[in-house]
Every structure is written in C-alpha cells, then in structure tokens.
Write an enzyme that holds these catalytic residues in place. Structure first.
Site, PDB file in Angstrom:
ATOM      1  N   ARG A 155      34.029 155.919 -26.006  1.00 60.56           N
ATOM      2  CA  ARG A 155      33.731 156.453 -24.682  1.00 60.56           C
ATOM      3  C   ARG A 155      34.962 157.161 -24.121  1.00 60.56           C
ATOM      4  NH1 ARG A 155      30.646 156.692 -20.171  1.00 60.56           N
ATOM      5  NH2 ARG A 155      31.943 156.635 -18.310  1.00 60.56           N
ATOM      6  N   HIS A 209      23.106 145.633 -16.219  1.00 56.46           N
ATOM      7  CA  HIS A 209      23.759 145.976 -17.483  1.00 56.46           C
ATOM      8  C   HIS A 209      22.896 145.591 -18.669  1.00 56.46           C
ATOM      9  CE1 HIS A 209      26.833 145.406 -14.393  1.00 56.46           C
ATOM     10  NE2 HIS A 209      27.385 146.468 -14.943  1.00 56.46           N
TER      11      HIS A 209
END
Ligand code: GLN
Ligand code: ZN
Length: 766
Positions: free
Chosen positions: A529, A708
């Site tokens: 990421r 999440h």
C-alpha cells in the site's frame, strides 16, 4: 590536492519509479505470477537503486534496505522471530511464511490448521510508514534464519558497488516489538538471548568482507528508561568485538538525542549519524560531544520531505561541524532513509517548472548530498549553488506561496474565535429543540460503498472521457440512492455518502490554494500500500465552497437532518507533505481558517449538523512525551478555530477511528465537539474506560459495527455493546453508529448491518 568528503545514504525507496514492487508482489499474491518473477523484480529494483546511487556519487550504498514488505519484518525473519501460529519449521523462513506474518492466513488458504491473524502493524516512529510488530513471548529464542542480507551483499558486490549492509540495531529492535503472552516479561530482558545471534550476524558480514555496516538505533531519540539506555554500552561492546575488521556506523534519526547523546557518542563505533534537519538546534551539542576518534555523518538533506535542500542552511551546518572534524571525519547524508520521500521528479511532467524547481525527491536528493560534499571539499560547484540559491529566493518571495491576506487573517485570530458562544449544555438543549432526535440517535460516519462503478466513473471523468455534467449527474444519482436507503432503514441523521470524494484529504487539497499534487509521488505506507500525499507549498486559502453543493443537494432530498462532512485541519496537515518554511502549527491554522469558512457556508446553506473528521490527531503526537502539550495545544486550537464559528443550534461532530484515548482524553474533550464518534467495537468497548475515568462531558457515539470486517453484526451483539456503553456513560449522551466510514464495504454487507444497528438502537430506547 583538495580533500574528499564522503557521502552515504541510509536507505533508498524500494517501490520503483512506476510502483514496480507493488505490481510484482500483488501479482504474486494473486497467483498470477510465479515466485521467480517476483524475485527477479526485486533484483532489478535493487540493481537500479544501487547503480543509481553509485553513479550519482554516493560512496556508501546501503544493502538490505530493500524489502518485499517491511524492513522490520525482514529483521524478524533474519533473527528467527516467527510467531508460533505460522507453523514455521525452524529452517530459513520461506517467503510465503514471511508474507503470511504480514498478511495473515485466510481460512480458505490454511492447509492444516485454520486461519491465522496477521501480526500487528504500527507506525514507524512518527512517519506514515507502518512496520510489522515483532512478537515476543517468554519462550522467544533467536536464530539466524534468513540469508537475505548476505545474498544482497554478494549481489551488490558482484555489480561492483561497495555495499554497506543496513541492520536494525538490537536495542531498537526490541523496542519496536511487543510481548504477546501474559507473562508480563520486560522485552529488553531478551537482549541476553538476542545479542549472541546478533554478534554471529556481524561476524558473518565481516567474514563476507563488509567494510562498513550500518546499525540503525532510532530508539535513541525516544524517551528511554535508564535501564534501557544502559543496555547500549554492554551491547555495543560485544557488537564491536564481533564485527572484527568491519567498521560500524550507528544511525539515529527523526529527533533529538537529548539525554541519550552522550550514550551515542561513547559507543565503540566508527561513525555516528545524526539528523540535523529535524532538530537543527541540536547541532552545536552534537559537534561538541563528538569524540576525536569518531566520524560524524551529518543528516542535512531532509529524508522526510520533498523540498529542495536550502544549500546555504545545509552548508552552514556542515561547516560548523567541519571546524571540529576537518574533512576526513565528516560525512554528508540525508537525514534518514529516503523511503519516506517519493522516488523521482523525472515523471512529474505535469508540474510547472517553478513548483518543480522547489522540489527534490529521493533521486534528486542524491545529487544534493553529492554537491554539498563537493562544495565542502572545495570543488567548483558554483552553477549548482547558484541555481539552488535562485530556487530558495523564489520560495521566499513567490506570490504563489505568500498571500498577505492569509497572513493577515491568521495574525488577526482572536481568542474568542476559538470558543463556541455557549457552553455545551446550553448548546445541547438548543440542538435538541431544533432536531428533536430520539434517544440513542443513529447515524453513520460519512462514506458509503465506493463501488467499482463509482471509481470507474471518477476515473473516466479524470481522464476526460466523461463530461463534468455526466459525472455530476452520476454522483447525484448515487447520493439520492444513499439518501433513500438511509430513510428506509430509518437512520436519524443522514449522510450524503461521499461518492464525489476520491480521498478524504485529496478532495479538499484539490480545492484549496497552496496545495499541489504529483502524478507519481508515491510513498510506501505499508507492504504494497502506497500513498500519494498532496503537498502544501503555500499559504492556504479557500477560493470557493468545497462541499456545500453536495450537502445541500442531499439535504434537498430529505426532511431528516443531513450531516455535512469535512476533513479536519490536523488530518489534512498530517496526511500531506508540509512546507518547511514556517511552523506546522501556522500551516494548520491556515487550513483551519479555510475550513471555518466552509463550516459557516454549510450552516448558512441549511446544514445544521457538521462533522469534522480528525482521525490523525493522535498520530501527530510528538515522539517525546514532553513535547505533547505544545502539540495538543495547537492542534486542539486548530480544530476549535475550524468549528467554533457557528450558532449554538449548529451541532458539530468529530470522528476518530482508533481507540487509544487514555493519554489524550483531556485534549479530546477540549476540542469541545458536541458529538464525537470513535472506534470501539473491536475492543468491545474497553476504550470507553478512558471516557469514564475522566467523565467526558459531551455526546459520544462509540462504534458498534466493525467496518473493517465483512461480517454483518447481529442486532443482539450491538445491543449488548450499547448496554455496556450505557452502563459506563450517561445514556442520554449516547449515539449509535459504526466505527468508521463504509466506503470499503459492499452494499450487501452495509444494508443488513445498518438495519440491525437501527433495530438495536430502537431496542435500547424501550
Ligand atoms: N468521513 C470519512 C468516511 O466516512 C471518515 C474516514 C476516516 O475516519 N478515516 O469515510
Ligand atoms: Zn474513521
């Protein structure tokens, strides 16, 4: 003969100019490519980086700074620190095990023993880089379990560079880790087991012919307990002996050594590296403390930011040092590893020349380090110095950077601008009269699923293949759909869904002056990421309203209150590269003033509930506790400046998506938001303790739905969380909401979860 001044880098971006590392690792994870392709991509990147640094004139080129995921995880694998749940057989840690520690093992991929949770990830000091936290238990042992550093050393050697292996120092390594069992063990006790293995590692590197070895000990800039500081002498005496003929560099960065300076300076090593970008005022003390037998590597080129180095400043610092060290005991370096800056300016063709002239990414910083060293050594660098001086002069005076109006407005901020007109209780009454919300009012945090469709329409719009009219029409449809759904679920305070936003900072940065964006300025955040932060180059102002159009549109579709949605000043600051020519607090205040205008425009546009997200307040905390008060003062002030310009009837919300509040709860309360929503579902409301001990005065929405996870929480689970919260906090202060925004979820998950959430709130009302 003119002297030579040596140069080094502490680490170089591994992601590649075109994010090659991300592409290679993700393709491998998806099973699209074989491991050989991944390994080859790694080799290519390393070769390019080494040659590039060498060719730029860097004398000591780092190896083992490359990583397929994270350098701390590499260190754990090197030392054989693999949590038991990954069923490691004790040989060299396989690459797949390495990735599993970072990413977890999903149920469907577990061949024998079920799913395993990934190791925790946390911020690398105060950067936006996240490392995999080493897990220790009372049973932890160490054993060299990877050949990576040796392989990369040999690889670099074969290419004809003079490689300098980089390791995380043993004390810092223990500092970074966490004891996972309930043994209550002090992790620093592990040093006795760790040290022999670490020494073996150094022996092997020495045997392999490493002339220099860099050992990073950034823990030295932290508040350490005396017994932790005391470890350094013992540890480095043994390391010195183990390293044989290899010369040792101990690197510190990101902060001031303060009381640990003398410890660093007496370590039996050849070179100490100190960051004087972060703390320029420490230079004199550093130079003063430097012993006669040591080389000083001075970090004068900012490894954490994107600005072209002010050569005059850097040369002054270097010359101050040189007076003591002479030419042969002074090295020039970036302040820290360059992994915290984007790779190169080469691919930024769209940036105008003036802006570009103010910037230096990793590649350009190499050249800066070399020019500084050459200048110091008395070589002719006139042309480079002149061009640098021109760029600095233009930054000092450019009207694109300096806006008299903004500066004047900042200077005119009055204490009253930071206060709401009435105290919370009076505001709460007026707000209740206005909105007549039920007990346990329900709301969400702002975003709804950013589906493929939403993202592809935005991409088309950005690429110019979808017209602005068509794009807007599409966003209107998506918004209208979200409003309808929320009404059907019977949510009390609605949101518009944030479909028009790419990212919560970028969306605002694009509309504020003083911000710019790069095309390829990626920086690793964790694993594969990467983020592309905006950079704030000039005084910040708001040429036009930024969110009013969408909030008003959404409000026009419903009689229920529509919550306006803004990103707060501290979060915008924290997630950008920030100008270095004025204090961060000043830049933050400018952003706050721009947001203050937005808040007022929302209010006068009929939006009476406004949320200002500040998820980044906590992560901005300084490394040293003694510096917290000052930071919290200006960051809380910035929030208040952005939010306090409204009538009592206007309800200000804030949102934070983490759960460690205990140590900053007083500051959170001082933000004086009418309502705060926070993450609590994962910790089963444990964190509410902070709010209870302190008697948090305003309203709170403790998240009851863990966004999440794709799992849909049941009504009963949420009811039980709410009962827990209601036992700890005055029930009239409670809101019912998810932990965070829903943009990463699917509608198919969000729909049932929110239906359950509303049902849970209704049950509590009875
Ligand atoms: N309003 C934002 C959203 O819902 C908040 C995101 C965040 O807290 N990180 O997506
Ligand atoms: Zn959040």
């Amino acid at each position: 003969m003119s002297a030579v001044i040596r140069t080094q880098t502490l680490g170089y971006p591994r992601i590649g100019q075109q994010r090659e590392l991300k592409k290679a690792t993700e393709a491998y994870w998806k099973g699209e490519t074989k491991v050989d392709a991944l390994l080859a991509a790694g080799r290519d990147l390393r070769r390019q980086n080494w040659l590039q640094q060498r060719d730029a004139g860097i004398d000591l080129v780092p190896v083992n700074d490359f990583s397929f995921y994270d350098q701390v995880l590499d260190m754990s694998c090197l030392l054989g620190v693999v949590p038991a749940r990954f069923h490691w057989d004790g040989g060299d840690v396989p690459l797949d095990t390495y990735f599993q520690i970072a990413r977890g093992i999903a149920e469907k991929d577990a061949d024998c023993c079920g799913a395993s949770l990934a190791s925790e990830m946390t911020k690398w000091f105060d950067t936006n880089y996240h490392y995999i936290v080493p897990e220790f238990t009372a049973a932890t042992t160490f054993k060299l379990s990877s050949t990576k550093v040796f392989d990369e050393f040999a690889e670099a050697k074969a290419l004809g560079v003079n490689p300098k292996p980089v390791l995380i120092g043993p004390v810092t390594y223990l500092w970074l880790g966490k004891v996972m069992d309930n043994s209550g063990m002090d992790r620093f006790k592990l040093i006795d087991q760790l040290l022999p293995v670490y020494c073996e590692l150094l022996q092997k590197l020495a045997a392999a012919g490493a002339e220099w070895i860099q050992i990073d000990e950034p823990a030295l800039v932290m508040d350490l307990a005396p017994e932790q500081v005391a470890l350094y002498d013992k540890v480095y005496a043994q390391i010195r002996a183990a390293a044989g003929k290899s010369k040792l560099i101990v690197a510190t960065y990101f902060g001031d050594l303060r009381g640990n300076l003398s410890t660093l300076m007496r370590l039996p090593v050849d070179v100490v590296h100190v960051d004087v970008v972060r703390v320029p005022q420490s230079l004199d003390a550093v130079v003063e403390a430097l012993p006669q037998d040591k080389i000083l590597s001075l970090g004068v080129v900012d490894g954490r930011n994107i600005w072209r180095t002010d050569f005059e400043r850097a040369l002054n610092q270097l010359r101050t040092a040189q007076k003591k060290t002479g030419a042969d005991r002074l090295w020039v370096a970036p302040s820290c590893s360059l992994i915290h800056t984007p790779v190169t300016l080469r691919n930024e063709g769209k940036l105008d020349a003036e802006l570009k002239g103010w910037l230096a990414f990793a590649e350009e910083k190499l050249a800066e380090v070399v020019i500084l060293a050459k200048t110091l050594a008395g070589q002719d660098t006139q042309a480079a110095l002149a061009s640098n001086a021109t760029a600095q002069a233009s930054r000092r005076t450019s009207p694109r950077i300096h806006s008299p109006a903004v500066k004047e407005r900042c200077g005119g901020v009055k204490p009253d601008d930071l206060n709401r007109r009435s105290p919370f209780n009076q505001r709460a009454d007026k707000q209740q009269q206005t909105y007549k919300l039920p007990a346990f009012p329900t709301t969400t945090i702002g975003s709804f699923p950013q589906t493929k469709d939403v993202r592809s329409k935005r991409a088309q719009f950005k690429a110019g293949t979808l017209s602005a009219t068509d794009y807007d029409a599409f966003i209107e449809t998506a918004t209208a759909d979200a409003v309808k759904r929320q009404e059907a679920w019977d949510i009390d305070v609605l949101v518009h869904g944030e479909f028009e936003r790419n990212d919560m900072v970028e969306y605002f940065g694009e509309q504020l002056s003083g911000f710019a964006f790069t095309a390829n300025g990626w920086v690793q955040s964790y694993g594969s990421r990467y983020v592309k932060p905006p950079f704030i180059f000039g005084d910040v102002s708001r040429p036009a309203p930024m969110t009013v159009r969408w909030s008003r549109y959404a409000q026009s579709l419903t009689r229920r209150p529509m919550k306006g949605m803004l990103t707060g000043p501290v979060t915008i600051l924290q997630w950008s590269f920030v100008r270095d020519d004025q204090p961060r607090s000043t830049t933050c205040m400018q952003i706050a003033l721009a947001l203050r205008d937005e808040v007022r425009d929302l209010e006068s546009g009929g939006i009476g509930i406004i949320q200002i997200d500040e998820p980044a307040i906590r992560e901005g905390l300084p490394l040293r506790r003694g510096d917290w008060v000052a930071y919290l003062r200006w960051s809380v002030d910035a929030f208040r400046l952005s939010s306090c310009g409204v009538r009592d009837e206007t309800q200000i919300h804030t949102h934070m998506c983490y759960s460690e509040f205990n140590d900053i709860i007083v500051a959170i309360a001082e933000m004086d938001a009418d309502v705060i929503s926070i993450e609590t579902s994962r910790s089963k409301m444990d964190l509410l303790d902070a709010f209870v001990g302190f008697k948090y005065p305003n309203q709170i929405g403790p998240g009851v739905y863990d966004i999440h996870s794709p799992r849909v929480p049941t009504k009963d689970e949420m009811v039980s969380l709410l009962h827990k919260a209601a036992a700890l906090l005055p029930p009239r202060n409670l809101w019912v909401n998810p932990d965070c925004g829903l943009k990463t979820r699917q509608w198919a998950e969000v729909e049932p979860a929110l239906v359950n959430m509303v049902a849970a709130a209704k049950e509590l009302r009875h």
